[in-house]
Design an enzyme around this catalytic site. Sequence first.
Site, PDB file in Angstrom:
ATOM      1  N   TYR A 143       0.826  -1.201   0.000  1.00  0.00           N
ATOM      2  CA  TYR A 143       0.000   0.000   0.000  1.00  0.00           C
ATOM      3  C   TYR A 143       0.862   1.253   0.000  1.00  0.00           C
ATOM      4  CZ  TYR A 143       0.961   0.907   4.963  1.00  0.00           C
ATOM      5  OH  TYR A 143       1.584   1.194   6.155  1.00  0.00           O
ATOM      6  N   ARG A 200       7.877   4.018  -5.009  1.00  0.00           N
ATOM      7  CA  ARG A 200       8.027   3.049  -3.912  1.00  0.00           C
ATOM      8  C   ARG A 200       7.011   1.921  -4.045  1.00  0.00           C
ATOM      9  NH1 ARG A 200       7.714   5.162   2.151  1.00  0.00           N
ATOM     10  NH2 ARG A 200       5.518   5.324   1.586  1.00  0.00           N
ATOM     11  N   ARG A 217      -7.704 -20.528  -1.533  1.00  0.00           N
ATOM     12  CA  ARG A 217      -6.616 -20.382  -0.562  1.00  0.00           C
ATOM     13  C   ARG A 217      -5.523 -21.443  -0.726  1.00  0.00           C
ATOM     14  NH1 ARG A 217      -4.905 -21.747   4.582  1.00  0.00           N
ATOM     15  NH2 ARG A 217      -3.967 -20.027   5.747  1.00  0.00           N
ATOM     16  N   LYS A 240       6.553  -1.908   1.735  1.00  0.00           N
ATOM     17  CA  LYS A 240       5.387  -1.319   2.411  1.00  0.00           C
ATOM     18  C   LYS A 240       4.213  -2.289   2.312  1.00  0.00           C
ATOM     19  CE  LYS A 240       3.320   3.179   3.305  1.00  0.00           C
ATOM     20  NZ  LYS A 240       3.495   3.097   4.746  1.00  0.00           N
ATOM     21  N   GLU A 261      12.364   2.698  13.859  1.00  0.00           N
ATOM     22  CA  GLU A 261      11.372   3.635  13.318  1.00  0.00           C
ATOM     23  C   GLU A 261      10.102   3.476  14.134  1.00  0.00           C
ATOM     24  OE1 GLU A 261       9.999   2.702   9.342  1.00  0.00           O
ATOM     25  OE2 GLU A 261      10.158   0.555   9.722  1.00  0.00           O
ATOM     26  N   LEU A 309      11.464   1.311   6.801  1.00  0.00           N
ATOM     27  CA  LEU A 309      10.867   1.758   5.548  1.00  0.00           C
ATOM     28  C   LEU A 309      11.527   3.077   5.139  1.00  0.00           C
ATOM     29  CD1 LEU A 309       8.449   1.200   3.531  1.00  0.00           C
ATOM     30  CD2 LEU A 309       7.267   2.985   4.800  1.00  0.00           C
TER      31      LEU A 309
HETATM   32  N1  PDD Z   1       3.003   4.958   7.277  1.00  0.00           N
HETATM   33  N2  PDD Z   1       7.723   3.720   8.630  1.00  0.00           N
HETATM   34  C1  PDD Z   1       6.586   3.008   8.666  1.00  0.00           C
HETATM   35  C2  PDD Z   1       6.587   1.673   9.332  1.00  0.00           C
HETATM   36  C3  PDD Z   1       5.411   3.531   8.078  1.00  0.00           C
HETATM   37  O1  PDD Z   1       4.279   2.801   8.112  1.00  0.00           O
HETATM   38  C4  PDD Z   1       5.448   4.812   7.479  1.00  0.00           C
HETATM   39  C5  PDD Z   1       4.238   5.419   6.831  1.00  0.00           C
HETATM   40  C6  PDD Z   1       6.664   5.511   7.475  1.00  0.00           C
HETATM   41  C7  PDD Z   1       6.799   6.871   6.843  1.00  0.00           C
HETATM   42  O2  PDD Z   1       6.713   6.789   5.441  1.00  0.00           O
HETATM   43  P1  PDD Z   1       6.168   8.012   4.569  1.00  0.00           P
HETATM   44  O3  PDD Z   1       6.973   9.191   4.929  1.00  0.00           O
HETATM   45  O4  PDD Z   1       6.376   7.562   3.188  1.00  0.00           O
HETATM   46  O5  PDD Z   1       4.703   8.186   4.926  1.00  0.00           O
HETATM   47  C8  PDD Z   1       7.779   4.934   8.047  1.00  0.00           C
HETATM   48  C9  PDD Z   1       1.780   5.432   6.659  1.00  0.00           C
HETATM   49  C10 PDD Z   1       1.580   6.911   6.801  1.00  0.00           C
HETATM   50  C11 PDD Z   1       0.623   4.608   7.185  1.00  0.00           C
HETATM   51  O6  PDD Z   1       0.816   3.399   7.308  1.00  0.00           O
HETATM   52  O7  PDD Z   1      -0.459   5.148   7.448  1.00  0.00           O
END
Ligand code: PDD
Length: 286
Positions: free
Chosen positions: A33, A52, A100, A148, A181, A206
């Site tokens: 996503y 990405r 499945r 992601k 993170e 990420l």
């Molecule tokens: N999350 N690290 C993780 C684990 C994340 O899920 C996200 C973003 C980031 C920051 O990435 P970016 O700057 O590209 O948003 C870092 C999104 C916002 C979410 O899951 O809602």
Amino acid sequence: MPRIAYVNGRYIAHADAAVHIEDRGYQFADGVYEVCEVARGFIVDMPRHLARLNRSLTELSIDWPVTKGVLPLLLREVVRRNHVVNGLVYVQVTRGVASRDFAFPADTLSSLVITARKADPAAGAKRAETGIAVITVPENRWDRVDIKSTGLLPNVLAKQKAKEAGAQEAWFVDTDGNVKEGGSSNAWIVTREGVLVTRPAEHGILRGITRTTMFEVAASLGLKIEERGFSVAEAKAAREAFISSATTIAMPVVAIDGNPVANGHPGSITLSLRQAFFDIAEKSPA
Ligand code: PDD
């Protein structure tokens, strides 16, 4: 005004939007996503988010659900149909619907869902005035968090733990005591010398799009960035700490595990990064 979702080629009332019970996203979290910020009628950093997405799909051998060039048009259309001027647009691709079986199905089309949601920018601005609290939790995710993926159960549990502790984010910490993170954001500190520090994104986190753009924002403000690990102790003793993500931009962290960061108030460098971000980020008309 009813919300509209895009599901596999159709625009449907959000309340009725659904995928099949044997969608592999539902059964295996076999999907990826992206979340893009929508600000003042622009989709922020859309090309980077789509690049990405391409990387995540490639790493998992999931086919593109539509021609690459079409996706920006679909994102714009969903934003437009939902009258989102400030908020976010969410796009999810899964390996599709199949009976499945763990191994990849043959000849299955990927599923594509796009939703958009309004958000009040004043709420984020208000939150940035006070800052947020974070807790730390041991890293317990898989090794490929650079993808992601929709497989976010450890993140869900960590953020729920944060919420129960009265905090807004949880920082995953590795076995060396270094911050990786957040559950849905990247982690940063500012040293006493005013240098920004964030963990390298080659492995184990990420590579946030907001993080990437923040390098350009920092350069525009004449700030130095060091990509290196930092410990929880260093973060607690830092001049400032903050998180970055598409939904928070730069958001001050004022407490870690109940200990104040510096004087317990948002730092001026974080607030200046937050202020300058929109001017530097790429803005695609929605
Ligand atoms: N999350 N690290 C993780 C684990 C994340 O899920 C996200 C973003 C980031 C920051 O990435 P970016 O700057 O590209 O948003 C870092 C999104 C916002 C979410 O899951 O809602």
